[in-house]
Design an enzyme around this catalytic site. Structure first.
Site, PDB file in Angstrom:
ATOM      1  N   SER A   1       0.837  -1.190   0.000  1.00 48.53           N
ATOM      2  CA  SER A   1       0.000   0.000   0.000  1.00 48.53           C
ATOM      3  C   SER A   1       0.882   1.254   0.000  1.00 48.53           C
ATOM      4  CB  SER A   1      -0.965  -0.042   1.188  1.00 48.53           C
ATOM      5  OG  SER A   1      -1.986   0.909   1.050  1.00 48.53           O
TER       6      SER A   1
ATOM      7  N   GLU B   1      -9.273  -5.408  -3.965  1.00 48.32           N
ATOM      8  CA  GLU B   1      -8.527  -4.274  -3.416  1.00 48.32           C
ATOM      9  C   GLU B   1      -9.423  -3.196  -2.813  1.00 48.32           C
ATOM     10  OE1 GLU B   1      -5.513  -3.854  -2.809  1.00 48.32           O
ATOM     11  OE2 GLU B   1      -4.299  -5.132  -4.102  1.00 48.32           O
TER      12      GLU B   1
ATOM     13  N   HIS C   1      -7.681  -5.701   0.745  1.00 45.98           N
ATOM     14  CA  HIS C   1      -6.405  -4.985   0.735  1.00 45.98           C
ATOM     15  C   HIS C   1      -5.622  -5.278   2.016  1.00 45.98           C
ATOM     16  CE1 HIS C   1      -3.925  -1.508  -0.530  1.00 45.98           C
ATOM     17  NE2 HIS C   1      -3.945  -1.083   0.725  1.00 45.98           N
TER      18      HIS C   1
END
Length: 614
Positions: free
Chosen positions: A234, A365, A478
């Site tokens: 990320s 995601e 995610h």
């Protein structure tokens, strides 16, 4: 995700009972009153004493809470880091140190899915410490080094989180693993570009200073400074990408892994002008005078330095320009220094001939972010949303979109056979957020790097952990590949399945193979499926799940053509429209909506008429 044998769980490590427990577990730094030479290391700043930790396959050495910079407090707030001055005596490096001051997620108190990402040590601005895990005993020949950079939207994160426990990679794969804290939020990324007092990007400079520390000191731990791989997820992956694009960082590492994040994502950077707007707005919110043309930057920063850290954190989210998700208040700025140009421009013009990169995404995601502000979404129900909620969600999920661009997004993601279906609308909203912010920036980066000479490998992670506490509709969210990369399923107390343990071992091997050679494949294994490089022509990537590798082509190719090719042109075109044309298009949009509403009402009326005739 905290194993019961984890000896560094709480800050209260000085109790006699805990030292007795560590001794019984074989985790103490001393044996029979003598120093264990494996746990004593001399670095440039002085001598360190580490700790021996148990892992499922045997012991590892850990050196935790090593200071690499002077505390960025007082007049050092918002300033670039300064290297740590030498110390005398033996520095105790047996426990994690403070977490950098940050926002704490309170959306679902006590829920493991959010609490696992919250700070697990005291918050402090004195937080620039790093950690090193090595096999026990230390390697006698230079060993590849993996450096982890955590994510958290540039507003949160800590190297001490249980999910980032480096002992498994060190013990099972025989690598040296390093992680560092870096400043986040206001403290790491508030910027008045051009000013000396708050130049911006100091969180990235914290990371770079840690990379320099590794180059100078990692050989003392058995690590090879000539074989260093950065990996992050990320915002950590975006950080890795920014080090690729920043020339002074490039000599400090050799390979890079970007998990679910890129420097070219729409959330990863802001312009110098926007950074200044946010900084001056924050100052006004906490009662400080404006800077820039209307005031004095030095006075503004001097005032901000007097404000309590929590006061700044409490006002961070109020500086965003519009309601949004997957947008963060203080992020890296295109400052002309660390980033000499926009990430897009640097990617397009860079020379990446000597670079090996591993990039990838998870299956879903966008789902994690929906519960943080999109109408109709919650972890506590199926989040079956209406079309009106979907339309509102698109404006929040793509906040920079004009009316016409938002209409294009809606058109692309609507199942026109079932345009009102709540489950499809929920999944479409997840796809909008994930594709826009992660999947398509990753696909774009992979293609551009490959076109300019880099050796690229790409993946999609598709396994939903059996221990996952988020609801089933979220799929594989995610961040939830990290526990497998770090090998947590190898701990039997965490209740993963046997298949997940085998899967984690396979992923750990891919990542460490890549760290050693720049290729995730094992050169000694001729029977397993091969992971091919990603090229602009073939666009091959692999699926990572409990099954053997499957090679696929074109990571959401059609959808990413929409985000990476069509939508930017549409936004550019609408930016040049004069006001009359904008108004005409807005009226047309309202007329289109009215016609859809009229058709729905007419269809409903027609059905009622048919029913009344029976």
């Amino acid at each position: 995700m905290r194993p019961p044998w984890y000896p560094l769980h709480t800050p209260s490590l000085a109790s006699p009972l805990l030292f007795l427990l560590l001794s019984l577990l074989g985790g103490g730094a001393r044996a029979e009153g003598r120093e264990d030479p494996q746990l004593l290391v001399r670095v440039r700043g002085g001598q360190l004493r580490g700790i021996r930790l148990k892992a499922p396959g045997g012991p590892v050495s850990a050196f935790l809470g090593i200071p690499f910079a002077e505390p960025p407090v007082g007049s050092r707030r918002f300033m670039p880091p300064e290297p740590k001055r030498p110390w005398s005596g033996i520095l105790d490096a047996t426990t994690f140190q403070n977490v950098c001051y940050q926002y704490v997620d309170t959306l679902y108190p006590g829920f493991e899915g959010t609490e696992m990402w919250n700070p697990n040590r005291e918050l402090s601005e004195d937080c620039l410490y790093l950690n090193v895990w090595t096999p026990y005993p230390r390697p006698t020949s230079p060993t590849p080094v993996l450096i982890w950079i955590y994510g958290g939207g540039f507003y949160s994160g800590a190297s001490s989180l249980d999910v980032y426990d480096g002992r498994f990679l060190a013990q099972v794969e025989g690598t040296v693993l390093v992680s560092m804290n870096y400043r986040v939020g206001t403290f790491g990324f508030l910027a008045l570009p051009g000013s000396r007092e708050a130049p911006g990007n100091v969180g990235l400079l914290d990371q770079r200073l840690a990379l320099q520390w590794v180059q100078e000191n990692i050989a003392a731990f058995g690590g090879d400074p000539m074989s260093v791989t950065l990996f992050g997820e990320s915002a950590g992956a975006a950080s890795v990408g920014m080090h690729i694009l920043s020339l002074p960082s490039r000599s400090l590492f050799h390979r890079a892994v970007l998990q679910s994040g890129t420097p070219n994502g729409p959330w990863a950077t802001v312009s110098a002008g926007e950074a200044r707007r946010r900084a001056t707005l924050l100052a006004r919110l906490v009662g400080c005078p404006p800077g820039g043309a209307g005031g004095n930057d030095t006075e503004l920063i001097s005032c901000l330095r007097t404000r309590p850290a929590q006061d700044l954190v409490d006002h961070e989210w109020h500086v965003l320009p519009q309601e949004s998700i997957f947008r963060f208040s203080f992020v890296p700025v295109v400052d002309g220094d660390f980033l000499s140009d926009t990430p897009d421009a640097l990617i397009n013009t860079g020379d990446f001939q000597d670079l090996q990169v591993l990039v990838g995404v998870v299956k879903d995601e966008g789902s994690y972010f929906l519960v943080y502000g999109v109408p109709g979404f919650s972890k506590d129900n199926e989040s079956l949303i209406s079309r009106a909620q979907f339309l509102a969600g698109v404006r929040i999920g793509v906040p920079q979109a004009s009316d016409l661009a938002a209409e294009a997004v809606v058109l692309h993601y609507t199942d026109w056979l079932h345009p009102e279906d709540p489950a499809h609308l929920r999944d479409a909203m997840s796809a909008v957020v994930g594709d826009h912010n992660v999947v398509c920036p990753v696909a774009q980066l992979a293609g551009r790097l490959a076109a300019q000479g880099a050796r690229v490998y790409a993946y999609i992670f598709e396994h939903r952990a059996s221990t996952l506490t988020w609801p089933l509709w979220m799929g594989v969210p995610h961040g939830y590949e990290i526990e497998f990369i770090f090998g947590l399923p190898l701990d039997p107390s965490l209740n993963y399945t046997v298949e997940e343990r085998i899967f984690a071992q396979r992923l750990m091997q891919y990542w460490t193979n890549f760290a050693r050679t720049g290729d995730p494949n094992d050169p000694r294994d001729s029977k397993s499926p091969r992971w091919p490089p990603y090229t602009t022509a073939a666009q091959q990537y692999v699926s990572l799940n409990l099954k053997p590798l499957e090679v696929r082509r074109g990571l959401r190719a059609q959808t990413c053509a929409f985000w990476n090719r069509f939508l930017p042109k549409l936004l550019s075109a609408t930016d040049t429209l004069d006001e009359a044309e904008r108004q005409w298009k807005a009226e047309f949009h309202r007329w289109s909506s009215y016609m859809v509403h009229w058709k729905n009402q007419f269809d409903h009326y027609s059905k009622q008429e048919r029913c009344s005739d029976l």
